[in-house]
Design a protein around this motif. Structure first.
Motif, PDB file in Angstrom:
ATOM      1  N   ALA A   1      13.743  -8.685   7.016  1.00  0.00           N
ATOM      2  CA  ALA A   1      13.968  -7.284   7.345  1.00  0.00           C
ATOM      3  C   ALA A   1      13.694  -6.517   6.065  1.00  0.00           C
ATOM      4  O   ALA A   1      14.399  -6.698   5.073  1.00  0.00           O
ATOM      5  CB  ALA A   1      15.408  -7.077   7.814  1.00  0.00           C
ATOM      6  N   LEU A   2      12.648  -5.700   6.077  1.00  0.00           N
ATOM      7  CA  LEU A   2      12.215  -5.020   4.860  1.00  0.00           C
ATOM      8  C   LEU A   2      12.321  -3.517   4.997  1.00  0.00           C
ATOM      9  O   LEU A   2      11.660  -2.907   5.849  1.00  0.00           O
ATOM     10  CB  LEU A   2      10.780  -5.413   4.514  1.00  0.00           C
ATOM     11  N   TYR A   3      13.171  -2.929   4.137  1.00  0.00           N
ATOM     12  CA  TYR A   3      13.291  -1.482   4.054  1.00  0.00           C
ATOM     13  C   TYR A   3      12.063  -0.927   3.338  1.00  0.00           C
ATOM     14  O   TYR A   3      11.409  -1.660   2.563  1.00  0.00           O
ATOM     15  CB  TYR A   3      14.561  -1.087   3.274  1.00  0.00           C
TER      16      TYR A   3
ATOM     17  N   ALA B   1      -3.071  -3.493   9.505  1.00  0.00           N
ATOM     18  CA  ALA B   1      -1.992  -2.544   9.774  1.00  0.00           C
ATOM     19  C   ALA B   1      -1.091  -2.388   8.552  1.00  0.00           C
ATOM     20  O   ALA B   1      -0.915  -3.315   7.769  1.00  0.00           O
ATOM     21  CB  ALA B   1      -1.167  -3.024  10.962  1.00  0.00           C
ATOM     22  N   VAL B   2      -0.519  -1.194   8.395  1.00  0.00           N
ATOM     23  CA  VAL B   2       0.438  -0.927   7.324  1.00  0.00           C
ATOM     24  C   VAL B   2       1.749  -0.504   7.979  1.00  0.00           C
ATOM     25  O   VAL B   2       1.768   0.367   8.853  1.00  0.00           O
ATOM     26  CB  VAL B   2      -0.064   0.174   6.370  1.00  0.00           C
ATOM     27  N   TYR B   3       2.830  -1.134   7.556  1.00  0.00           N
ATOM     28  CA  TYR B   3       4.156  -0.871   8.094  1.00  0.00           C
ATOM     29  C   TYR B   3       5.049  -0.309   6.987  1.00  0.00           C
ATOM     30  O   TYR B   3       5.208  -0.954   5.949  1.00  0.00           O
ATOM     31  CB  TYR B   3       4.793  -2.173   8.594  1.00  0.00           C
ATOM     32  N   PRO B   4       5.703   0.827   7.207  1.00  0.00           N
ATOM     33  CA  PRO B   4       6.619   1.342   6.197  1.00  0.00           C
ATOM     34  C   PRO B   4       7.867   0.467   6.078  1.00  0.00           C
ATOM     35  O   PRO B   4       8.388   0.243   4.997  1.00  0.00           O
ATOM     36  CB  PRO B   4       6.991   2.734   6.698  1.00  0.00           C
ATOM     37  N   ALA B   5       8.359  -0.020   7.204  1.00  0.00           N
ATOM     38  CA  ALA B   5       9.511  -0.929   7.253  1.00  0.00           C
ATOM     39  C   ALA B   5       9.240  -1.890   8.401  1.00  0.00           C
ATOM     40  O   ALA B   5       8.592  -1.525   9.379  1.00  0.00           O
ATOM     41  CB  ALA B   5      10.799  -0.159   7.507  1.00  0.00           C
TER      42      ALA B   5
ATOM     43  N   VAL C   1       5.641  -9.752  14.034  1.00  0.00           N
ATOM     44  CA  VAL C   1       6.104  -8.635  13.212  1.00  0.00           C
ATOM     45  C   VAL C   1       6.329  -7.429  14.114  1.00  0.00           C
ATOM     46  O   VAL C   1       5.646  -7.264  15.120  1.00  0.00           O
ATOM     47  CB  VAL C   1       5.073  -8.323  12.098  1.00  0.00           C
ATOM     48  N   ALA C   2       7.289  -6.597  13.741  1.00  0.00           N
ATOM     49  CA  ALA C   2       7.556  -5.374  14.494  1.00  0.00           C
ATOM     50  C   ALA C   2       7.889  -4.253  13.528  1.00  0.00           C
ATOM     51  O   ALA C   2       8.540  -4.477  12.507  1.00  0.00           O
ATOM     52  CB  ALA C   2       8.718  -5.590  15.453  1.00  0.00           C
ATOM     53  N   ARG C   3       7.411  -3.047  13.865  1.00  0.00           N
ATOM     54  CA  ARG C   3       7.816  -1.873  13.089  1.00  0.00           C
ATOM     55  C   ARG C   3       9.325  -1.728  13.238  1.00  0.00           C
ATOM     56  O   ARG C   3       9.896  -2.096  14.243  1.00  0.00           O
ATOM     57  CB  ARG C   3       7.127  -0.620  13.614  1.00  0.00           C
ATOM     58  N   TRP C   4       9.954  -1.180  12.209  1.00  0.00           N
ATOM     59  CA  TRP C   4      11.406  -1.071  12.215  1.00  0.00           C
ATOM     60  C   TRP C   4      11.809   0.289  11.690  1.00  0.00           C
ATOM     61  O   TRP C   4      11.258   0.764  10.691  1.00  0.00           O
ATOM     62  CB  TRP C   4      11.973  -2.179  11.328  1.00  0.00           C
ATOM     63  N   SER C   5      12.742   0.912  12.364  1.00  0.00           N
ATOM     64  CA  SER C   5      13.358   2.156  11.887  1.00  0.00           C
ATOM     65  C   SER C   5      14.777   1.790  11.468  1.00  0.00           C
ATOM     66  O   SER C   5      15.701   1.873  12.276  1.00  0.00           O
ATOM     67  CB  SER C   5      13.381   3.210  12.994  1.00  0.00           C
ATOM     68  N   PRO C   6      14.935   1.345  10.225  1.00  0.00           N
ATOM     69  CA  PRO C   6      16.238   0.843   9.808  1.00  0.00           C
ATOM     70  C   PRO C   6      17.270   1.949   9.633  1.00  0.00           C
ATOM     71  O   PRO C   6      16.920   3.073   9.273  1.00  0.00           O
ATOM     72  CB  PRO C   6      15.942   0.158   8.473  1.00  0.00           C
TER      73      PRO C   6
ATOM     74  N   VAL D   1       0.850  -1.181   0.000  1.00  0.00           N
ATOM     75  CA  VAL D   1       0.000   0.000   0.000  1.00  0.00           C
ATOM     76  C   VAL D   1       0.888   1.234   0.000  1.00  0.00           C
ATOM     77  O   VAL D   1       1.588   1.492   0.978  1.00  0.00           O
ATOM     78  CB  VAL D   1      -0.908   0.009   1.248  1.00  0.00           C
ATOM     79  N   GLY D   2       0.882   1.978  -1.087  1.00  0.00           N
ATOM     80  CA  GLY D   2       1.726   3.169  -1.161  1.00  0.00           C
ATOM     81  C   GLY D   2       3.178   2.797  -0.947  1.00  0.00           C
ATOM     82  O   GLY D   2       3.766   2.081  -1.739  1.00  0.00           O
ATOM     83  N   THR D   3       3.719   3.228   0.161  1.00  0.00           N
ATOM     84  CA  THR D   3       5.115   2.922   0.478  1.00  0.00           C
ATOM     85  C   THR D   3       5.238   1.907   1.602  1.00  0.00           C
ATOM     86  O   THR D   3       6.306   1.756   2.191  1.00  0.00           O
ATOM     87  CB  THR D   3       5.875   4.200   0.876  1.00  0.00           C
ATOM     88  N   GLY D   4       4.145   1.201   1.913  1.00  0.00           N
ATOM     89  CA  GLY D   4       4.182   0.280   3.041  1.00  0.00           C
ATOM     90  C   GLY D   4       3.684  -1.115   2.724  1.00  0.00           C
ATOM     91  O   GLY D   4       3.197  -1.402   1.636  1.00  0.00           O
TER      92      GLY D   4
END
Length: 121
Positions: free
Chosen positions: A115-117, A25-29, A37-42, A16-19
């Motif tokens: 691990a997804l950027y 839920a939508v996760y950017p990374a 699953v966990a949100r990630w600030s790579p 979805v867009g950039t996620g």
């Protein structure tokens, strides 16, 4: 016929867009294992190290699917060597391909992590 059991764990249901969409839920990374699953600030990809992947290394995955963003970018050699020292492989690919690979590998019951950027990185 009997239904085939599906391996547990999060499944990416769409982009979805950039996620990445997982359920509602939508996760950017994100970081994923078969357990969750966990949100990630790579960090910037050139600075990626094993410490940034600690949350998914605890389960000793067979290998890690690394989504490097919009295009395939080779990860730092120091990261590759650090994971090899722990007998963990690293499979880099663009993040869209990594999202698809995750679904296939989990359907096969493989002990992998991801691990997804962000898609636009």
């Amino acid at each position: 016929m009997e239904p085939v059991p599906t391996p547990g764990g999060p499944i990416i249901t769409g982009l979805v867009g950039t996620g990445f969409r997982l359920s509602e839920a939508v996760y950017p990374a994100l970081l994923m294992t078969h357990e969750g699953v966990a949100r990630w600030s790579p960090p910037p990809l050139a600075a990626l190290d094993a410490a940034a992947l600690d949350p998914i290394l605890a389960g000793s995955p067979e290998f890690i699917v690394l989504g490097t963003g919009r295009a395939l970018v080779r990860p730092p050699q120091a990261l590759v060597k650090a994971l090899e020292a722990r007998n963990i492989g690293l499979e880099p690919m663009d993040s869209r391909a990594a999202a698809r690979a995750w679904g296939v590998l989990r359907a096969e019951g493989r002990a992998v992590a991801a691990a997804l950027y962000p898609l636009d990185a």
